[in-house]
Design a protein around this motif. Sequence first.
Motif, PDB file in Angstrom:
ATOM      1  N   MET A 128       0.839  -1.192   0.000  1.00  0.00           N
ATOM      2  CA  MET A 128       0.000   0.000   0.000  1.00  0.00           C
ATOM      3  C   MET A 128       0.875   1.244   0.000  1.00  0.00           C
ATOM      4  O   MET A 128       1.903   1.273   0.656  1.00  0.00           O
ATOM      5  CB  MET A 128      -0.882  -0.007   1.257  1.00  0.00           C
ATOM      6  CG  MET A 128      -1.979   1.034   1.251  1.00  0.00           C
ATOM      7  SD  MET A 128      -2.772   1.210   2.872  1.00  0.00           S
ATOM      8  CE  MET A 128      -1.740   2.453   3.652  1.00  0.00           C
TER       9      MET A 128
ATOM     10  N   SER B 132       1.441   4.943   1.184  1.00  0.00           N
ATOM     11  CA  SER B 132       0.969   5.714   2.342  1.00  0.00           C
ATOM     12  C   SER B 132       0.208   6.971   1.903  1.00  0.00           C
ATOM     13  O   SER B 132       0.563   7.612   0.920  1.00  0.00           O
ATOM     14  CB  SER B 132       2.174   6.124   3.193  1.00  0.00           C
ATOM     15  OG  SER B 132       1.772   7.046   4.172  1.00  0.00           O
TER      16      SER B 132
ATOM     17  N   ASP C  93       6.104  -4.001   5.012  1.00  0.00           N
ATOM     18  CA  ASP C  93       5.694  -4.481   6.339  1.00  0.00           C
ATOM     19  C   ASP C  93       4.392  -3.881   6.848  1.00  0.00           C
ATOM     20  O   ASP C  93       4.300  -3.433   7.984  1.00  0.00           O
ATOM     21  CB  ASP C  93       6.804  -4.219   7.377  1.00  0.00           C
ATOM     22  CG  ASP C  93       8.100  -4.884   6.968  1.00  0.00           C
ATOM     23  OD1 ASP C  93       8.029  -5.948   6.336  1.00  0.00           O
ATOM     24  OD2 ASP C  93       9.157  -4.332   7.278  1.00  0.00           O
ATOM     25  N   MET C  94       3.391  -3.860   6.025  1.00  0.00           N
ATOM     26  CA  MET C  94       2.090  -3.415   6.514  1.00  0.00           C
ATOM     27  C   MET C  94       1.251  -4.648   6.869  1.00  0.00           C
ATOM     28  O   MET C  94       1.245  -5.630   6.132  1.00  0.00           O
ATOM     29  CB  MET C  94       1.394  -2.577   5.462  1.00  0.00           C
ATOM     30  CG  MET C  94       2.066  -1.213   5.293  1.00  0.00           C
ATOM     31  SD  MET C  94       1.047  -0.119   4.336  1.00  0.00           S
ATOM     32  CE  MET C  94       1.825   1.448   4.629  1.00  0.00           C
TER      33      MET C  94
ATOM     34  N   LEU D 230      -1.932  -5.298   6.832  1.00  0.00           N
ATOM     35  CA  LEU D 230      -3.027  -5.658   5.925  1.00  0.00           C
ATOM     36  C   LEU D 230      -2.707  -5.122   4.529  1.00  0.00           C
ATOM     37  O   LEU D 230      -3.502  -4.437   3.895  1.00  0.00           O
ATOM     38  CB  LEU D 230      -4.355  -5.072   6.442  1.00  0.00           C
ATOM     39  CG  LEU D 230      -4.840  -5.634   7.782  1.00  0.00           C
ATOM     40  CD1 LEU D 230      -6.021  -4.827   8.315  1.00  0.00           C
ATOM     41  CD2 LEU D 230      -5.239  -7.095   7.642  1.00  0.00           C
ATOM     42  N   ASP D 231      -1.507  -5.459   4.075  1.00  0.00           N
ATOM     43  CA  ASP D 231      -1.038  -4.909   2.800  1.00  0.00           C
ATOM     44  C   ASP D 231      -1.944  -5.377   1.643  1.00  0.00           C
ATOM     45  O   ASP D 231      -2.525  -6.459   1.697  1.00  0.00           O
ATOM     46  CB  ASP D 231       0.396  -5.376   2.550  1.00  0.00           C
ATOM     47  CG  ASP D 231       1.090  -4.510   1.525  1.00  0.00           C
ATOM     48  OD1 ASP D 231       0.555  -3.426   1.209  1.00  0.00           O
ATOM     49  OD2 ASP D 231       2.154  -4.900   1.031  1.00  0.00           O
TER      50      ASP D 231
ATOM     51  N   ARG E  92      -8.873  -8.073   2.279  1.00  0.00           N
ATOM     52  CA  ARG E  92      -8.429  -7.617   3.610  1.00  0.00           C
ATOM     53  C   ARG E  92      -9.619  -7.163   4.456  1.00  0.00           C
ATOM     54  O   ARG E  92      -9.640  -7.372   5.663  1.00  0.00           O
ATOM     55  CB  ARG E  92      -7.436  -6.450   3.471  1.00  0.00           C
ATOM     56  CG  ARG E  92      -6.173  -6.765   2.721  1.00  0.00           C
ATOM     57  CD  ARG E  92      -5.278  -7.786   3.427  1.00  0.00           C
ATOM     58  NE  ARG E  92      -4.220  -8.200   2.521  1.00  0.00           N
ATOM     59  CZ  ARG E  92      -4.260  -9.295   1.739  1.00  0.00           C
ATOM     60  NH1 ARG E  92      -5.299 -10.111   1.803  1.00  0.00           N
ATOM     61  NH2 ARG E  92      -3.267  -9.579   0.941  1.00  0.00           N
TER      62      ARG E  92
ATOM     63  N   ASN F  14      -2.851  -0.117   8.441  1.00  0.00           N
ATOM     64  CA  ASN F  14      -1.539  -0.120   7.788  1.00  0.00           C
ATOM     65  C   ASN F  14      -0.733   1.130   8.143  1.00  0.00           C
ATOM     66  O   ASN F  14       0.457   1.044   8.457  1.00  0.00           O
ATOM     67  CB  ASN F  14      -1.714  -0.206   6.271  1.00  0.00           C
ATOM     68  CG  ASN F  14      -2.129  -1.601   5.843  1.00  0.00           C
ATOM     69  OD1 ASN F  14      -1.889  -2.573   6.561  1.00  0.00           O
ATOM     70  ND2 ASN F  14      -2.760  -1.712   4.688  1.00  0.00           N
ATOM     71  N   GLU F  15      -1.394   2.278   8.102  1.00  0.00           N
ATOM     72  CA  GLU F  15      -0.685   3.525   8.453  1.00  0.00           C
ATOM     73  C   GLU F  15      -0.197   3.467   9.904  1.00  0.00           C
ATOM     74  O   GLU F  15       0.864   4.001  10.229  1.00  0.00           O
ATOM     75  CB  GLU F  15      -1.608   4.738   8.278  1.00  0.00           C
ATOM     76  CG  GLU F  15      -2.007   5.047   6.844  1.00  0.00           C
ATOM     77  CD  GLU F  15      -0.886   5.633   5.993  1.00  0.00           C
ATOM     78  OE1 GLU F  15       0.184   5.946   6.545  1.00  0.00           O
ATOM     79  OE2 GLU F  15      -1.075   5.738   4.770  1.00  0.00           O
TER      80      GLU F  15
ATOM     81  N   ALA G 285       0.992   1.099  11.432  1.00  0.00           N
ATOM     82  CA  ALA G 285       2.239   0.348  11.552  1.00  0.00           C
ATOM     83  C   ALA G 285       3.446   1.250  11.307  1.00  0.00           C
ATOM     84  O   ALA G 285       4.579   0.885  11.627  1.00  0.00           O
ATOM     85  CB  ALA G 285       2.248  -0.796  10.549  1.00  0.00           C
TER      86      ALA G 285
END
Length: 452
Positions: free
Chosen positions: A1, A3, A163-164, A166-167, A177, A192-193, A195
């Motif tokens: 994803m 950002s 490394d997210m 719920l990528d 997801r 995800n953000e 993280a």
Amino acid sequence: MISLFDLFKIGIGPSSSHTVGPMRAARRFIAHLNPTLPVARLRVTLYGSLAWTASGHATDKAVILGLAGEAPESVNPDAADDIVHQIGIDRRLFVHGHPVAFDPAFDIVLDRETIPPIHPNTLQFEALAGDGMVVDTARFCSVGGGFIVPEDATKQASYAQPDMPLDFTSGTELLDRTCQSGLTVAGVVLANESALRPQTEIAVYLDLIIETMMACVERGLVQHGTLPGRIKVRRRAAALHERLTERARLNQRPPHEAMDWVSLFAIAVNEENAAGGRVVTAPTNGAAGVIPAVLRYYRDFCPDASRAGMHDFLLTAAAVGGLFKLNASISGAEVGCQGEVGVASSMAAAGLAAALGATPLQIENAAEIGMEHHLGMTCDPVAGLVQIPCIERNAFGAVKAINAASLAMHGDGAHHVSLDQVIRTMAETGRDMNHRYKETALGGLAVNFPEC
Ligand code: SF4
């Protein structure tokens, strides 16, 4: 994803790929220049689309500001012209505190002959010694939305964050997801953000984006006069605002009143962008009016609108914009205006649907509709300025986004063409498009509109 911090950036107009990107590239070149090198002069060469539309898109001005150490997010738009003017008079600027010769009239070279090998928006920086020898050089590609990449890394460049939890890299994966996690689309993006940074920081940034967008609308509503450039386009947001306000005061409210306001909000932002004002790149500057206009529509016209709904709007729009960036392009020079206003409209459609409580399937459908009816849209800016057709086109992109969200929410999310299929189609259509329709001002309205 990708950002949302990368997708929504605060900058200045008129173009993300031709103004924001080149300014960042110039600033990066200077920052990485070894202070011990005997630099006496700087030279910048613009290729491809950057060369064809350099002054109309203010690329020359952006490069000068970047070399002077200014950044798009912090430069004062009201002082920018003075800085550029002074460097033009002095014919020098300061690098690491030392004066270096730089005459914009000679040292910004527009190379319209050489076809850049990797990307149509390529620029080269050279630091020269007193004897004319090049002591350092760098080439960057401005790949849309203010993103820049060293030319030799463009093919392998990854814009996605690693490394997210719920990528996702496609619309299908995004829907998966939401099913797996039980979260909304906005919830997946937020997870995800989170993280990468604390949730409070994310909320502060979302508020900053909202405030910057709304401030841009407000400023655009009261500005009069003409826009920069030789076609002398008259600003019309202020007069339109007065008309709509008066009409409302007299209680003369046509059924399509909301659409007039949406168009006004978009025009206000894009006139600010064309004037070099402060805008949010969303996902580009040429298309900067679509998302603020639809967000403002949500805030002002939708019952139960809330700040949380506005956050959901932007988080969801970022998910969709990232999919286009990852799998196609958001650069008018690569795929035409379908990659700018088309993508913004798709993002806004998804964002509005999310804020209004749509299901993930309906949101994916809204995003798909938003793009499907922009497929094939070319980029043909008159006189190379981000004004005609760009300003009005943002109004249409915003209205279409609302229509797309509404249509999607009248259904149950089931539909024939998926978001992934329409993204792939957009990329292929862009590849097949003649270069005259890709931000070169060599085709379409740009050549059929008599400039007099
Ligand atoms: S026509 Fe579209 S892509 Fe081209 S400069 Fe205008 S807004 Fe950007």
